[in-house]
Design an enzyme around this catalytic site. Sequence first.
Site, PDB file in Angstrom:
ATOM      1  N   HIS A 265       0.761  -1.160   0.112  1.00  0.00           N
ATOM      2  CA  HIS A 265      -0.033   0.089   0.111  1.00  0.00           C
ATOM      3  C   HIS A 265       1.089   1.146  -0.063  1.00  0.00           C
ATOM      4  O   HIS A 265       0.848   2.187  -0.858  1.00  0.00           O
ATOM      5  CB  HIS A 265      -0.798  -0.340   1.103  1.00  0.00           C
ATOM      6  CG  HIS A 265      -1.870   1.147   1.237  1.00  0.00           C
ATOM      7  ND1 HIS A 265      -3.050   0.900   0.924  1.00  0.00           N
ATOM      8  CD2 HIS A 265      -1.855   2.467   1.845  1.00  0.00           C
ATOM      9  CE1 HIS A 265      -3.786   2.122   1.236  1.00  0.00           C
ATOM     10  NE2 HIS A 265      -2.882   3.157   1.542  1.00  0.00           N
ATOM     11  N   GLU A 266       1.701   1.225   0.928  1.00  0.00           N
ATOM     12  CA  GLU A 266       2.575   2.472   1.207  1.00  0.00           C
ATOM     13  C   GLU A 266       3.575   2.685  -0.218  1.00  0.00           C
ATOM     14  O   GLU A 266       3.860   3.760  -0.576  1.00  0.00           O
ATOM     15  CB  GLU A 266       3.211   2.599   2.389  1.00  0.00           C
ATOM     16  CG  GLU A 266       2.497   2.786   3.686  1.00  0.00           C
ATOM     17  CD  GLU A 266       1.226   3.757   3.665  1.00  0.00           C
ATOM     18  OE1 GLU A 266       1.364   4.911   2.909  1.00  0.00           O
ATOM     19  OE2 GLU A 266       0.185   3.466   4.228  1.00  0.00           O
ATOM     20  N   HIS A 269       1.788   4.500  -2.695  1.00  0.00           N
ATOM     21  CA  HIS A 269       1.667   5.859  -2.594  1.00  0.00           C
ATOM     22  C   HIS A 269       3.050   6.364  -3.037  1.00  0.00           C
ATOM     23  O   HIS A 269       3.365   7.479  -3.625  1.00  0.00           O
ATOM     24  CB  HIS A 269       1.493   6.219  -1.150  1.00  0.00           C
ATOM     25  CG  HIS A 269       0.155   6.099  -0.833  1.00  0.00           C
ATOM     26  ND1 HIS A 269      -0.880   6.582  -1.263  1.00  0.00           N
ATOM     27  CD2 HIS A 269      -0.618   5.623   0.300  1.00  0.00           C
ATOM     28  CE1 HIS A 269      -2.095   6.469  -0.508  1.00  0.00           C
ATOM     29  NE2 HIS A 269      -2.068   5.760   0.176  1.00  0.00           N
ATOM     30  N   GLU A 295      -4.889   7.456  -3.397  1.00  0.00           N
ATOM     31  CA  GLU A 295      -5.266   6.189  -2.777  1.00  0.00           C
ATOM     32  C   GLU A 295      -5.605   5.183  -3.682  1.00  0.00           C
ATOM     33  O   GLU A 295      -5.118   4.052  -3.546  1.00  0.00           O
ATOM     34  CB  GLU A 295      -6.464   6.427  -1.869  1.00  0.00           C
ATOM     35  CG  GLU A 295      -6.909   5.281  -1.153  1.00  0.00           C
ATOM     36  CD  GLU A 295      -5.904   5.069   0.209  1.00  0.00           C
ATOM     37  OE1 GLU A 295      -4.993   5.880   0.337  1.00  0.00           O
ATOM     38  OE2 GLU A 295      -6.153   3.902   0.747  1.00  0.00           O
TER      39      GLU A 295
HETATM   40 CO    CO Z   1      -3.295   5.195   1.590  1.00  0.00          CO
END
Ligand code: CO
Length: 502
Positions: A265-266, A269, A295
Amino acid sequence: MQDKLTTLRNRLREVSYLQSTYGLLGWDQQVMMPKGAAPYRAEMLAYIGTEIHNKFVKLDEGGVLADLVAAAKKGVLSERDARLVTELWHDYEKEVKIPTEFVTELEAHRSASQHAWEHAKAKGDFKTVEPYLEKMVSLFRKQAEYLGYPDHPYDALLDYYESGLTTAGITGILEEVKAFLIPFIKKIKKDGVRVTESKIYGSYDRETQVSFSEDLSKRMGFNFHRGRLDQSTHPFSEGFHPTDVRMTTRFSEKDVRESISGTMHETGHSLYEQGLPTEYRGTPLGAARSFGVHESQSRLWENNIGKSHAFLSYLVPKLRKAFPRSLKKLSTDEVYRSWNAVTPNLIRVAADEVTYNLHIIIRFELEKALIEGSLKVRDLPKAWNAKYKEYLGISVPNNTKGVMQDIHWYCGYFGYFPTYTLGNLYAAQLHHALKKAIPRLDKKLARGDCTAVKEWLNTHIHRHGRYYSVEELLRQATGEAPTARYFIDYIREKYGEIYKLY
Ligand code: CO
């Protein structure tokens, strides 16, 4: 006009130095800072936060920005410069409406309120945070009045996170998602085969997970020469510049999915931040389009790629090797099913991709009601618990696992939550498009080859910064305006197969 552009760019550079400093102090606060430094750090952040505001509202000194906007309207500027100043004007117009004293008051309250929440969270002591939250809501109602709005005070707050999005617009989107999800989850429960996530549970030592996470992040294309991966209770990522992107993940020794999801997830980003055009840094063209688009980058990697059968068939053998005592009796197919088990659960950040959006819808409905004044802060825990019962069919045992689980409201992030669901919707749409664009994608992912995905995202999303509106960006990447359809189809197809529903 060139002189004015140069002046503007110089002023913007100063603002961005301060913003990066503010961000770096915030990163340090969560990752490295000794606890005792909290009050002084709060003072520093309040000061720099105010300075950013003060510098930002001076961007137009001497009418520089207004003249450039007029020139853009007349078609005198290049297309790029015209977009740059128009985007900037949008931010500027909002910022000048907010009095400096209000910014200082809000920054100070933010720190105090966050601090109170951190202390009261473990005990689930809502009484302690209630006055802080009441003041926070009243500050944001006031902010909405300063800013003005077309219809609903919540419009003004949403616009910070997803510019142009209105309360009516997001309500329609979330209603569509809700109308699909609630009966679909019931169907899984009623007609689905049994799938349990507990098969994944094992013993995953932390040190091995740390190096596993670094490898994974590198494989996705994260450049460690221009960024770091650390640990924090709540994973996050922040870019101060494309050459300095910080992110964190977290580890559970029982469930390896936590660190893998957190890391993917990170990293999603962070790839966006590393992929922004350096030459426009400090201007809107060098910044991420919106929170929803940001996101979408994290969720695409975490869910659409990371939890796919193809990618797990690469990952699972690696996991078996790294953690020989866990997963050994399971086939990749069994791991895939357990990994994706749908289990209504109290905690948003631990939710599977099907139930996740109901957590968001609950928060959206409640925060909208708080901002419009139809719900009082003291009635919030009760309203929270009632919605968890109604939408997810679960009882909330205490406020720690209920209304106090997320930091957002206690920090004043009203209007933020809906962008999580938008991210999921955009991610599904982008995933659909990149599957069509990349030949034999599943074969590549099954070998752990992520290069094509990263490059596609670099080309279609990252390098554009805020040049396009969200709608234009999605159109040029996928050929269509944003729609919930791809998300709904994706969930129906993937989980229909896992739970053998059709
Ligand atoms: Co996020």
